[in-house]
Design a protein around this motif. Structure first.
Motif, short mmCIF file in Angstrom:
data_model
loop_
_atom_site.label_atom_id
_atom_site.label_comp_id
_atom_site.label_asym_id
_atom_site.label_seq_id
_atom_site.Cartn_x
_atom_site.Cartn_y
_atom_site.Cartn_z
N SER A 111 0.79 -1.29 0.25
CA SER A 111 -0.10 0.11 0.15
C SER A 111 0.81 1.33 -0.07
N PHE A 112 0.32 2.34 -0.68
CA PHE A 112 1.01 3.57 -0.52
C PHE A 112 -0.15 4.79 -0.47
N ARG A 113 0.24 5.74 0.48
CA ARG A 113 -0.66 6.62 0.78
C ARG A 113 -0.61 7.81 -0.06
N VAL A 114 -1.80 8.18 -0.76
CA VAL A 114 -1.84 9.26 -1.66
C VAL A 114 -0.92 10.43 -1.41
N GLY A 115 -1.10 10.76 -0.02
CA GLY A 115 -0.41 12.25 0.30
C GLY A 115 1.11 12.13 0.27
N ASP A 116 1.76 10.55 0.08
CA ASP A 116 3.00 10.64 -0.04
C ASP A 116 3.70 10.83 -1.39
N GLY A 117 2.56 11.07 -2.33
CA GLY A 117 2.77 11.19 -3.64
C GLY A 117 3.13 9.80 -4.35
N ALA A 118 3.39 9.87 -5.76
CA ALA A 118 3.60 8.48 -6.47
C ALA A 118 5.08 8.04 -6.24
N GLU A 119 5.82 8.89 -5.85
CA GLU A 119 7.31 8.64 -5.80
C GLU A 119 7.85 7.17 -4.88
N PRO A 120 7.01 6.93 -3.75
CA PRO A 120 7.37 5.68 -3.17
C PRO A 120 6.98 4.33 -4.23
N ALA A 121 5.69 4.51 -4.71
CA ALA A 121 5.44 3.42 -5.44
C ALA A 121 6.45 3.21 -6.82
N ILE A 122 6.54 4.47 -7.43
CA ILE A 122 7.32 4.39 -8.45
C ILE A 122 8.68 3.63 -8.08
N ALA A 123 9.53 3.96 -6.81
CA ALA A 123 10.66 3.58 -6.51
C ALA A 123 10.62 1.81 -6.24
N PHE A 124 9.19 1.49 -5.69
CA PHE A 124 8.90 0.02 -5.49
C PHE A 124 8.87 -0.72 -7.01
N ALA A 125 8.39 -0.19 -7.77
CA ALA A 125 7.87 -0.82 -9.09
C ALA A 125 9.12 -0.90 -9.85
N LYS A 126 10.24 -0.11 -9.66
CA LYS A 126 11.50 -0.20 -10.54
C LYS A 126 12.13 -1.51 -10.63
N GLY A 127 12.25 -2.13 -11.80
CA GLY A 127 13.06 -3.36 -11.91
C GLY A 127 12.10 -4.57 -11.84
N LYS A 128 10.63 -4.36 -11.65
CA LYS A 128 9.94 -5.68 -11.22
C LYS A 128 8.98 -6.13 -12.13
N ASN A 129 9.04 -7.26 -12.38
CA ASN A 129 8.02 -7.83 -13.32
C ASN A 129 6.78 -8.23 -12.59
N GLU A 130 5.85 -8.77 -13.59
CA GLU A 130 4.56 -9.18 -12.92
C GLU A 130 3.92 -8.12 -11.96
N LEU A 131 3.97 -6.90 -12.25
CA LEU A 131 3.41 -6.09 -11.27
C LEU A 131 2.18 -5.51 -11.75
N TYR A 132 1.22 -5.22 -10.82
CA TYR A 132 -0.22 -4.85 -11.13
C TYR A 132 -0.68 -3.72 -10.04
N VAL A 133 -1.76 -2.90 -10.61
CA VAL A 133 -1.98 -2.06 -9.62
C VAL A 133 -3.51 -2.28 -9.43
N GLY A 134 -4.13 -1.99 -8.20
CA GLY A 134 -5.36 -2.14 -7.98
C GLY A 134 -6.37 -0.82 -8.58
N THR A 135 -7.48 -1.30 -9.15
CA THR A 135 -8.26 -0.27 -9.50
C THR A 135 -8.88 0.68 -8.85
N SER A 136 -8.87 0.01 -7.57
CA SER A 136 -9.69 0.91 -6.54
C SER A 136 -8.78 1.21 -5.43
N TYR A 137 -9.23 2.38 -4.79
CA TYR A 137 -8.75 3.05 -3.69
C TYR A 137 -9.08 2.37 -2.36
#
Length: 211
Positions: free
Chosen positions: A56-82
């Protein structure tokens, strides 16, 4: 098995929409996911390649933590719901717990041995792309999943639900929008999977499909 594909690889597709460099695609896509969402809301990434774990990532922290988490990963999905609270790492957001959505989405598979009923799918990427382009509104972006296309129509800002009734309206809208494309595909004998449920996870734009 096929070699990994990235969302910037467009097999025979026209030059539009613009397809970004791999990491730029991740940044742009995840930043768009939180536009207009309240700071206290959460979005999450589901890592199939990492043991089916939700992070999980808090919206107030911006997209950067999720972007850093995603880097270099395969088979990664995002939930369509908040979600209004952090998501249990072993679960996803259930439809009945959806706090809001960033837009509308679909999944148009292209004929490939990895798909069941491949003979009933659009045979080429060009066919899937043109099917999507016949929708009443052009998508914000199209994710190349490696064996298909996932279009997104992002809202100008997130639609946060003020109760079950509004959530039900959103579910009806997502399903109705998808039905437009499914009916169009059926006219030429193609099948498009139903992916309109609010509990759905969709591939992150720019990440790898290792199938």
């Amino acid at each position: 098995p096929a070699s990994p594909q990235t969302s910037q690889q467009a097999k025979g597709m026209p030059s539009e929409p613009v397809l970004f460099h791999f990491f730029e695609a991740v940044m742009d896509f995840l930043a768009q996911m939180i536009v207009g969402a309240p700071e206290e809301a959460y979005f999450y990434l589901w890592h199939l390649g990492g043991g089916k774990i939700s992070t999980s990532f808090r919206v107030g922290d911006g997209a950067e933590p999720a972007i850093a988490f995603a880097k270099g990963k395969n088979e990664l999905y995002v939930g369509t719901s908040y979600s209004r609270t952090p998501v249990d790492p072993k679960n996803r957001v259930e439809a009945a717990a959806s706090a809001g959505i960033a837009g509308l989405w679909m999944d148009v598979d292209v004929a490939h041995p990895c798909h069941k009923k491949a003979d009933k799918l659009p045979p080429r990427y060009e066919d899937a792309y043109l099917l999507i382009q016949r929708m009443p509104l052009a998508p914000t972006c199209i994710v190349d999943t490696g064996h298909g296309l996932q279009p997104w129509w992002f809202f100008q800002e997130a639609w946060m639900f003020d109760g079950p009734g509004e959530r039900d309206k959103a579910a009806i809208l997502v399903a109705a929008w998808e039905d437009l494309l499914r009916l169009d595909a059926a006219r030429v004998g193609w099948v498009v999977d139903s992916t309109h449920d609010l509990a759905r996870v969709m591939r992150v734009h720019g990440t790898l499909n290792a199938k």
